[in-house]
Design an enzyme around this catalytic site. Structure first.
Site, short mmCIF file in Angstrom:
data_model
loop_
_atom_site.label_atom_id
_atom_site.label_comp_id
_atom_site.label_asym_id
_atom_site.label_seq_id
_atom_site.Cartn_x
_atom_site.Cartn_y
_atom_site.Cartn_z
N HIS A 1 33.88 39.99 53.21
CA HIS A 1 34.62 40.21 51.96
C HIS A 1 35.81 39.25 51.98
O HIS A 1 36.53 39.16 52.98
CB HIS A 1 35.07 41.67 51.91
N CYS B 1 35.99 47.34 46.92
CA CYS B 1 35.62 46.09 47.61
C CYS B 1 34.40 46.25 48.53
O CYS B 1 33.75 45.27 48.89
CB CYS B 1 36.80 45.54 48.40
N ASN C 1 40.44 37.34 45.77
CA ASN C 1 39.66 38.52 46.13
C ASN C 1 38.98 39.04 44.86
O ASN C 1 39.67 39.45 43.93
CB ASN C 1 40.62 39.55 46.73
C1 LIG Z 1 49.92 41.46 50.01
C2 LIG Z 1 50.18 40.57 51.22
C3 LIG Z 1 49.69 39.17 50.97
C4 LIG Z 1 51.68 40.55 51.47
O1 LIG Z 1 51.92 39.76 52.61
P1 LIG Z 1 52.94 40.25 53.71
O2 LIG Z 1 53.09 39.17 54.69
O3 LIG Z 1 52.44 41.59 54.18
O4 LIG Z 1 54.26 40.40 52.88
P2 LIG Z 1 55.17 41.70 52.72
O5 LIG Z 1 54.48 42.71 51.86
O6 LIG Z 1 55.65 42.12 54.08
O7 LIG Z 1 56.35 41.10 51.91
C5 LIG Z 1 57.20 40.14 52.47
C6 LIG Z 1 58.19 39.73 51.40
O8 LIG Z 1 57.52 38.92 50.42
C7 LIG Z 1 57.75 39.45 49.11
N1 LIG Z 1 56.59 39.22 48.29
C8 LIG Z 1 55.53 40.04 48.04
N2 LIG Z 1 54.67 39.44 47.22
C9 LIG Z 1 55.18 38.23 46.95
C10 LIG Z 1 54.74 37.14 46.17
N3 LIG Z 1 53.60 37.16 45.49
N4 LIG Z 1 55.48 36.02 46.15
C11 LIG Z 1 56.66 35.94 46.81
N5 LIG Z 1 57.13 36.95 47.56
C12 LIG Z 1 56.38 38.07 47.62
C13 LIG Z 1 58.00 40.92 49.35
O9 LIG Z 1 58.74 41.46 48.28
C14 LIG Z 1 58.80 40.90 50.63
O10 LIG Z 1 60.11 40.58 50.34
P3 LIG Z 1 61.34 41.29 51.13
O11 LIG Z 1 61.13 40.90 52.55
O12 LIG Z 1 62.53 40.70 50.47
O13 LIG Z 1 61.14 42.74 50.88
C15 LIG Z 1 49.47 41.18 52.47
O14 LIG Z 1 50.08 42.37 52.84
C16 LIG Z 1 48.01 41.40 52.24
O15 LIG Z 1 47.24 40.49 52.04
N6 LIG Z 1 47.56 42.66 52.31
C17 LIG Z 1 46.18 42.98 52.06
C18 LIG Z 1 45.97 43.07 50.60
C19 LIG Z 1 44.53 43.08 50.23
O16 LIG Z 1 43.79 42.28 50.69
N7 LIG Z 1 44.14 44.02 49.38
C20 LIG Z 1 42.81 44.16 48.94
C21 LIG Z 1 42.01 44.86 49.97
S1 LIG Z 1 40.36 44.95 49.55
#
Ligand SMILES: CC(C)(COP(=O)(O)OP(=O)(O)OC[C@H]1O[C@@H](n2cnc3c(N)ncnc32)[C@H](O)[C@@H]1OP(=O)(O)O)[C@@H](O)C(=O)NCCC(=O)NCCS
Length: 330
Positions: free
Chosen positions: A257, A117, A287
């Site tokens: 980004h 990224c 993204n």
């Molecule tokens: C991935 C992301 C959106 C997840 O959001 P979050 O608020 O951190 O959510 P969590 O990972 O804590 O998960 C919370 C719950 O939602 C669930 N969950 C994860 N993805 C899900 C989806 N697509 N739909 C529904 N539920 C989902 C998880 O399993 C978890 O369930 P649990 O509590 O029963 O275990 C977030 O962490 C994020 O944006 N991270 C950065 C990722 C990124 O930008 N990567 C590229 C970098 S260049």
């Protein structure tokens, strides 16, 4: 020595997004998720997916041609092509070479640069040095990604976040470009955290085999929470460092980004900046990794969101881990 460095400017911008729209509602039919969950956690409503046979080179070619036209140049005027991509058309030849041929940039050399990224930021900083030193005059910088080919559409942790697309800029000496003066940038890495975001197989450390395919190791894996925390703190630090010599009143726009709307807003809050300080189009494209900064930049430019004479800062962070920025006076 410094006096002899040439000022660099942005002569042209262009972008391309494939036609096929993949909505949150469609994803909800593929994995257990919902439009509401995805939008609340990421700000994404839909993303684009390349058509069959449409590769990173094909998308990069279209973005490049638009940027070259916007610069008022011909492909034959280019001296160098840098292509940032984590999804090259093939392991080799480079996607830059394929684009060079497709656009007919006969005089230009070219190479690919992979820093996930952060790739476009690193490529733009690299391109600027060639012009500053007088080694090259007209450099095309492309960010292009076909992430849909690396995504496991059975993994809800990743499949909701990413999309395909391409963006490009043409850099020239400032006196030719007339806008977008390059004021500097940074390139950083912490390779000790390579497992936070990776594609485990398909390279020289774990070549493709029946087993890697069976184990789904050619798809992206991500520790979402770790990336989230890293992205927010890095965004804040990069903007602070970039603006420190100038002051916040000089800031025209941050074009970050397009990582996640929540990450962007939480970083802005910590910087005490309003939501409008950053340009975002993540709701439409998700993204797109190395393509996200030039795609957002092109859209911000076309919508008149880059105030003339003010500072425009781009920051990015991603796999590696890697992170960096560039700063322009628009
Ligand atoms: C991935 C992301 C959106 C997840 O959001 P979050 O608020 O951190 O959510 P969590 O990972 O804590 O998960 C919370 C719950 O939602 C669930 N969950 C994860 N993805 C899900 C989806 N697509 N739909 C529904 N539920 C989902 C998880 O399993 C978890 O369930 P649990 O509590 O029963 O275990 C977030 O962490 C994020 O944006 N991270 C950065 C990722 C990124 O930008 N990567 C590229 C970098 S260049």
């Amino acid at each position: 020595m410094k006096d002899r460095l040439l000022p660099v400017g942005i002569a042209g911008l262009g972008s391309y997004a494939p036609q096929r729209v993949l909505t949150n509602a469609e994803l909800a039919q593929m994995v257990e998720t919902s439009d509401e969950w995805i939008f609340q956690r990421t700000g994404i409503r839909e993303r684009r997916v390349a058509a069959e046979g449409e590769d990173s080179g094909a998308m990069g070619t279209l973005a490049a041609l638009r940027a070259i036209e916007n610069a008022g140049l011909e492909p034959g005027d280019l001296d160098l092509i840098l292509c940032a991509t984590t999804t090259p058309d093939k392991p080799f030849p480079s996607t830059a070479c394929r684009i060079q041929d497709r656009i007919g940039a006969k005089r230009a050399g070219g190479f690919d640069l992979n820093s996930a990224c952060s790739g476009f930021i690193f490529a733009l900083n690299t391109a600027a040095q060639f012009i500053r030193t007088g080694l090259k005059k007209r450099v095309l910088v492309i960010g292009t990604e076909t992430l849909s080919r690396l995504i496991d559409y059975e993994d809800r942790n990743t499949c909701v976040l990413f999309g395909d697309g391409a963006g490009a800029m043409v850099l020239t000496p400032l006196e030719d470009a007339g806008r977008g003066e390059y004021l500097g940038g940074s390139i950083h890495a912490d390779g000790g955290k390579d497992d936070v975001l990776e594609v485990p197989a398909g390279g020289s450390s774990l070549p493709a085999s029946l087993e890697t395919v069976r184990n789904r190791q050619h798809y992206m894996v991500m520790g979402g929470n770790k990336v989230y925390r890293f992205a927010v703190s890095t965004f804040v630090r990069l903007v602070r460092e970039a603006l420190e010599p100038y002051g916040y009143e000089e800031l025209g726009r941050i074009v970050p980004h397009q990582v996640n709307q929540r990450i962007i807003e939480s970083a802005l809050e910590r910087l005490d900046l309003p939501k409008e300080a950053a340009f975002t189009n993540i709701h439409k494209y998700g993204n797109t990794s190395a393509a996200s900064v030039p795609m957002a930049f092109d859209e911000a430019y076309r919508e008149g969101k880059l105030p003339e004479g003010k500072l425009v800062c781009s920051v990015a962070f991603g796999a590696g881990l890697s992170w960096g920025h560039f700063l322009l006076r628009w």
